[in-house]
Write a protein that holds these residues in place. Structure first.
Motif, PDB file in Angstrom:
ATOM      1  N   ASP A 164       0.833  -1.210   0.000  1.00 20.51           N
ATOM      2  CA  ASP A 164       0.000   0.000   0.000  1.00 20.51           C
ATOM      3  C   ASP A 164       0.860   1.250   0.000  1.00 20.51           C
ATOM      4  OD1 ASP A 164      -2.233  -1.563   0.003  1.00 20.51           O
ATOM      5  OD2 ASP A 164      -2.626  -1.378   2.158  1.00 20.51           O
ATOM      6  N   ALA A 165       1.982   1.205   0.725  1.00 20.45           N
ATOM      7  CA  ALA A 165       2.842   2.379   0.840  1.00 20.45           C
ATOM      8  C   ALA A 165       3.598   2.661  -0.446  1.00 20.45           C
ATOM      9  CB  ALA A 165       3.831   2.202   1.992  1.00 20.45           C
ATOM     10  N   VAL A 166       4.034   1.592  -1.143  1.00 18.67           N
ATOM     11  CA  VAL A 166       4.855   1.814  -2.344  1.00 18.67           C
ATOM     12  C   VAL A 166       4.014   1.959  -3.596  1.00 18.67           C
ATOM     13  CG1 VAL A 166       6.802   0.569  -1.363  1.00 18.67           C
ATOM     14  CG2 VAL A 166       5.177  -0.656  -2.803  1.00 18.67           C
ATOM     15  N   ALA A 167       2.699   1.937  -3.469  1.00 17.45           N
ATOM     16  CA  ALA A 167       1.837   2.073  -4.646  1.00 17.45           C
ATOM     17  C   ALA A 167       1.671   3.521  -5.054  1.00 17.45           C
ATOM     18  CB  ALA A 167       0.468   1.449  -4.364  1.00 17.45           C
ATOM     19  N   PHE A 168       2.727   4.321  -4.858  1.00 15.48           N
ATOM     20  CA  PHE A 168       2.641   5.737  -5.229  1.00 15.48           C
ATOM     21  C   PHE A 168       2.631   5.895  -6.744  1.00 15.48           C
ATOM     22  CE2 PHE A 168       6.914   4.415  -4.214  1.00 15.48           C
ATOM     23  CZ  PHE A 168       7.661   4.792  -5.324  1.00 15.48           C
ATOM     24  N   LYS A 169       3.212   4.913  -7.450  1.00 14.63           N
ATOM     25  CA  LYS A 169       3.124   4.863  -8.909  1.00 14.63           C
ATOM     26  C   LYS A 169       2.973   3.408  -9.301  1.00 14.63           C
ATOM     27  CE  LYS A 169       5.869   8.882 -10.293  1.00 14.63           C
ATOM     28  NZ  LYS A 169       7.085   9.314 -10.997  1.00 14.63           N
ATOM     29  N   VAL A 170       1.896   3.081  -9.949  1.00 13.34           N
ATOM     30  CA  VAL A 170       1.688   1.699 -10.365  1.00 13.34           C
ATOM     31  C   VAL A 170       2.167   1.558 -11.803  1.00 13.34           C
ATOM     32  CG1 VAL A 170       0.008  -0.139 -10.728  1.00 13.34           C
ATOM     33  CG2 VAL A 170      -0.295   1.511  -8.858  1.00 13.34           C
ATOM     34  N   PRO A 171       3.103   0.641 -12.078  1.00 16.55           N
ATOM     35  CA  PRO A 171       3.572   0.467 -13.456  1.00 16.55           C
ATOM     36  C   PRO A 171       2.437   0.125 -14.402  1.00 16.55           C
ATOM     37  CG  PRO A 171       4.967  -0.707 -11.887  1.00 16.55           C
ATOM     38  CD  PRO A 171       3.789  -0.219 -11.129  1.00 16.55           C
ATOM     39  N   LYS A 172       2.577   0.576 -15.620  1.00 14.54           N
ATOM     40  CA  LYS A 172       1.554   0.300 -16.615  1.00 14.54           C
ATOM     41  C   LYS A 172       1.553  -1.177 -16.988  1.00 14.54           C
ATOM     42  CE  LYS A 172       1.998   4.940 -18.559  1.00 14.54           C
ATOM     43  NZ  LYS A 172       2.311   5.721 -19.771  1.00 14.54           N
TER      44      LYS A 172
END
Length: 1049
Positions: A164-172
């Motif tokens: 949840d914390a590292v989902a600041f940018k979700v890869p395409k």
């Protein structure tokens, strides 16, 4: 644990750190009442901890060293292990009886996946259950929880919280970007490998306008395509060949096998050694992950230059310890292949070096001394003697301070146009294209590791494996397993991150490195592990060798650290700069032999020492108080999984929930860029470069300077750094004229120039000042040169501001120099390295300073009195217990003077360190700094006639401090890595001179000297032969010169 408890290592990050230092006096400050019965209950027969009693742990007797082993608790019984492959007895003699080993040494096991702890002595379910918090004594609890506010639970952490914390940018998704699985704007290729996969080779010309890390530009066939082009042009190797081993004799191949155990090269090494850049002697940068085998390629290139082209080589290394290690490693090659190896560090190495006709020289130098060496060769017009410059850890060019020195050095080598090839290597550079442009170098990269590396992140009890080929967060961070070591509540509180369990999965059968944020934390974690790991399992492993190690540390280093005394019986040690060089070398050697199997260390070990491990654990993502960068992370995890250590290596980064976001940002960030620091700290780096190139006559006007500065990395990155380089150069020139560091080469004899106002031709055209006002006009071709103070600064290798400061101190001291002892000269040496507060390295301890001052004889107090320190100041010092007020700078300096005086009196370093409450490693660093300062002051005084009297005095200080030995031991102290205790051993064994050592086989040294490993003996004998070869070479040169003189008519 509370949030306040967890702030030891990083402000504003609330990071947990368990302090474990012994503080018996702190019993009254315990946070809660604990019984003082038993550390572990002896009623639990199944527990491996059942034999430990409180009185044994706290009595201070020898059993404290070996703690919980009732049957083998004494040093004498510890000595009874039958292992015959001891650390300091790695060969057997006819008179030596072999003892049968008591324990089979297991082969390296793969600890990846879900492998449980392998225990022979008990039920795994009860392994960590027998420690009860209420069983800890007050002293023991203070030991483990020292520095904690309370013992509350840490913040919750698990896989979902991390994701949840590292989902600041979700890869395409892959469907949206079929050409590239992962968007470069989101995730750099450096996330896992540090460089792109496959072979990549580009010339510097092709790299001008492209990014080396852009996967849309790099193609896997780039190298093959280039090879086709070069093959069509019939590229030939410009090296004269002396054999089939890359142009070297077959003997070299046999020596590599003999001394390094390497039978054949990796495919990438062969590929690299056959690059067009190598064949055409073009500059080259090659970058591979840590442990890929970069150094061997460099060594082959250096041997080719020495033997085939017969030109000298300069090898630049980042740390003095690595320089000394490499000098020892190359000495056997030098003896058999007939070239010289010369060390250039601190006060060692003659500048310029002795010219030699017959033998070539391999100069192995630190960054600072390498720069001084090259300047000296340019100054006497001999730079052409160097054919190759090799720079290890090239990424350090972006480090503040030392990076500017390295950049200036490489700029001058490039500017010389003396046909000197530059080869740089590094594992971690994020802007290779800019470095390539700066060095005009081709670039070779390869995502190669000799063994697989599995990287994990530990989130609470969960281990997530990192997969670089993933397209989403769930595919990148894949759950591997959940650890459960059946900890008791007490162990959970002492070790909430499961360090002991993770270490026990790997060690002692395999080696493990635990990277800690700070030096203090290294010692605390080592203590913690020694209390919790399976006692019998760790204690029995190679126990006789551990006794040898502790005995060697006690006798050869003068002290066995109290922490090491408790941890070494279990094969656990700590490693940081607070230890002396000798202590660190013994620990490193024991680790390589498998005697020490766990080292708790700081990040400097990752960059400075080649110590591979089966598993690397990163205790927290911090280096000191700063959050770690991807470069540091890659250096640490790169120590896992070296060749010969099993099928795969593992790294585990322990992440707390409060650090999740920063961990994600770090892993998804591009590799650190090496940015020029020439313009930092008032552009002191650029000042030093300008000073040296004017002093070396490489530039004598603004046009020359602009041309030279345009070839710096700073100029390449000027737009990125938003620096107007030409303006900065002009400001520096103006300041140098004002400070009387520069003068015109042909000054106007009719009028005295006012240097308070410096203008250029452009300024003159735009100026509205009255015509009568005198100003100095600097045109593009206006010639200038250094003044005496400017040349002195250049010769000393320092910036002109420091030169002016030391000039002032020397001038002032000259009026009433105290020569009844060394104190006044040492004060001037300390001034050379002093900052504005005088508290560099460490501040003065007021109470110790007062005691030391009052114990001095009257004649030794003269310096204090001359500096204005009176009895009233002494009384105030005693009353306030602090070094403050107008004399604080002088007192901080005098504190170091007292320390150095004791060192010159040959008082053992551990005694001096204990007396002045200074870490032994820091004390050794002070001595090294003082040696370098003395050498620089000698060079400065040589350029200034007014200080003619100082030169022999500081030469004496330099010689005495560098040797730190008696007259009888001085010849032996010439040997690299031989300190006073080792010199005393050699002298007592009958080896009085270099010649005595050079004429004997290494085995004789092993038999004659206690605690002398065969490898060290071989290096010492080789070093002695190298010294004699230098003397012989010098005598032969003199003989030839005399013959030439006599033959002239």
């Amino acid at each position: 644990m509370s949030n306040q408890q967890n702030q030891n290592n990083a402000p504003n990050c609330n990071k947990r750190c368990l302090e474990l230092t012994e503080h018996p006096e702190s019993q009254s400050h315990a946070k809660r009442q604990c019984s003082e019965n038993l550390f572990w209950p002896d009623s639990d027969d199944d527990s491996i901890f059942s034999n430990a009693k409180l009185e044994d742990l706290l009595s201070g007797r020898n059993t404290e060293l070996f703690g919980t082993q009732a049957q083998t608790s004494s040093a004498s019984k510890l000595h009874q292990s039958g292992s015959d492959d001891g650390l300091f007895g790695d060969t057997s003699f006819p008179a030596t009886e072999k003892l049968l080993p008591t324990q089979d040494h297991k082969e390296a096991a793969d600890t990846g996946g879900n492998h449980p702890i392998d225990l022979a002595e008990g039920d795994p379910d009860s392994l960590f259950k027998k420690i009860n918090l209420n069983d800890l004594s007050i002293t023991e609890m203070e030991d483990i929880f020292h520095g904690a506010e309370d013992f509350s639970e840490p913040l919750v952490q698990n896989t979902q919280i991390f994701l949840d914390a590292v989902a600041f940018k979700v890869p395409k998704t892959p469907e949206k970007i079929p050409a590239r699985p992962i968007d470069e704007s989101i995730m750099s290729k450096s996330i896992l490998e540090g460089i792109v996969h496959g072979t990549q080779y580009e010339t510097c010309e092709a790299l001008r306008n492209r990014s080396i890390l852009d996967p849309s530009i790099w193609e896997s066939q780039a190298f093959a395509d280039f090879e086709k082009k070069t093959a069509s042009n019939q590229t030939k190797d410009t090296f004269p060949s002396k054999g089939d081993f890359y142009g070297l004799p077959e003997k070299v191949k046999k020596m590599i096998l003999e001394h390094k155990g390497i039978k054949s090269l990796y495919e990438w090494q062969d590929e690299c050694l056959n690059l067009p850049a190598i064949k055409q002697r073009k500059n080259l940068i090659y970058a591979l992950p840590t442990s890929g085998g970069k150094t061997l390629v460099a060594e082959i290139l250096m041997l080719r230059e020495l033997l085939c082209r017969e030109r000298n080589v300069l090898f630049i290394l980042p740390y003095v310890s690595i320089v000394q290690e490499k000098v020892s490693a190359m000495s056997p090659f030098a003896i058999d292949l007939d070239f010289l190896v010369e060390e250039y560090t601190a006060g060692k190495g003659k500048c310029p070096p002795q010219p030699r006709r017959k033998r070539r020289s391999l100069f192995i130098a630190s960054i600072e001394k390498g720069a001084v060496l090259m300047d000296s060769l340019i100054d006497v017009e001999r730079p052409h003697e160097i054919g190759l410059v090799v720079v290890d850890e090239l990424h350090l060019i972006g480090e503040r301070g030392r990076g500017a020195t390295l950049e200036a050095f490489l700029t001058k080598v490039m500017f010389l146009n003396a046909n000197i090839q530059i080869v740089g290597m590094s594992a971690t550079i994020g802007n290779l294209s800019e470095i390539s442009s700066f060095l005009n170098a081709d670039v070779y990269t390869r995502g190669f590791r000799p063994v697989e590396l599995k990287e994990y992140i530990k989130c609470g009890p969960d281990l997530l494996e990192i997969h670089s080929e993933g397209h989403t967060l769930e595919e990148i961070f894949v759950p591997s397993r959940t650890v459960d070591f059946k900890y008791s509540e007490a162990v959970k509180r002492a070790d909430p991150d499961h360090l002991a369990g993770l270490v026990s999965e790997c060690a002692p059968e395999n080696c493990c490195l635990v990277f800690c944020p700070s030096r203090k934390n290294c010692e605390n974690v080592a203590l913690l592990l020694s209390r919790i790991v399976p006692k019998q399992k760790f204690f029995e492993h190679r126990r006789s060798e551990k006794v040898d190690l502790m005995d060697a540390l006690d006798k050869m280093c003068g002290i066995l650290s109290p922490v090491l005394a408790k941890t070494l019986p279990y094969g656990i040690a700590y490693h940081h700069s607070g230890l002396t060089t000798d202590e660190r070398k013994y620990i490193e050697t024991a680790y390589r032999f498998g005697v020490v199997t766990v080292i708790c260390c700081t990040s400097t070990l990752a960059a400075g020492v080649n110590l591979p491990a089966k598993r690397v654990i990163i205790r927290a993502p911090y280096v000191g108080q700063e959050f770690m960068t991807l470069c540091k992370y890659k250096q640490m995890v790169g120590r896992a999984g070296r060749a010969g250590l099993g099928e795969a290596g593992e790294s585990i980064l322990i992440a707390q929930s409060r650090d999740n976001l920063q961990v994600g940002q770090m892993l998804f960030s591009p590799m650190d860029k090496a940015l020029s620091s020439m313009d930092q700290q008032e552009a002191v780096g650029l000042q030093s470069l300008i000073l040296s190139v004017i002093g070396l006559n490489l530039a004598e006007c603004r046009r020359d300077l602009n041309r030279l500065v345009d070839s710096t990395l700073l100029s390449v990155q000027a737009d990125t750094l938003n620096v107007a380089v030409d303006k900065v150069v002009l400001l520096i020139l103006r300041e140098m004229f004002k400070k009387k560091v520069l003068q015109l080469s042909e000054p106007d004899s009719k009028s005295k120039i006012d240097c308070s106002e410096i203008i250029t031709t452009q300024d003159a055209n735009q100026s509205n000042r009255p015509a009568g006002e005198r100003r100095l006009l600097i045109g593009q071709s206006t010639r200038f040169k250094l003044t005496s103070i400017g040349r002195a600064a250049f010769k000393a290798g320092i910036d002109y501001k420091k030169a002016q400061a030391i000039h002032k101190e020397l001038k002032q001291a000259q009026q009433q120099l105290i020569l009844t002892n060394y104190s006044h000269l040492l004060y001037l040496v300390v001034c050379f390295n002093s900052n504005e507060k005088g508290d560099e390295l460490f501040p003065a301890n007021a109470s110790i300073l007062f005691r030391a001052y009052t114990s001095l004889p009257v004649e030794s107090q003269a310096l204090f009195k001359q500096l204005g320190f009176t009895e009233a100041h002494a009384a105030r010092l005693l009353k306030t217990q602090s070094v403050q007020g107008p004399l604080s700078v002088q007192l901080n300096r005098l504190y170091k003077v007292l320390i150095l005086e004791d060192v010159l009196e040959l008082i053992p370093l551990p005694t001096v360190a204990n007396k002045y409450n200074v870490e032994r490693g820091t004390l050794q660093h002070l001595i090294s700094q003082s040696i370098a300062a003395s050498s620089a002051i000698v060079r400065l005084c040589e350029e200034m006639d007014e200080f003619w009297c100082y030169k022999p005095l500081f030469e004496r200080i330099l010689h005495k401090m560098d040797r730190c030995g008696t007259y009888e031991l001085e010849p032996l102290l010439e040997l690299p890595a031989v300190k006073i205790n080792r010199a005393k051993q050699l002298y007592a064994a009958g080896f009085r001179t270099i010649e005595d050592i050079a004429r004997i086989p290494a085995m004789t040294l092993v038999q004659s000297v206690e605690h002398m490993p065969l490898r060290v003996a071989t290096e010492i004998v080789s070093a002695a032969k190298i010294i004699l070869m230098k003397k012989l070479d010098h005598l032969e040169e003199e003989t030839e010169n005399l013959k030439v003189c006599l033959q002239r008519k």
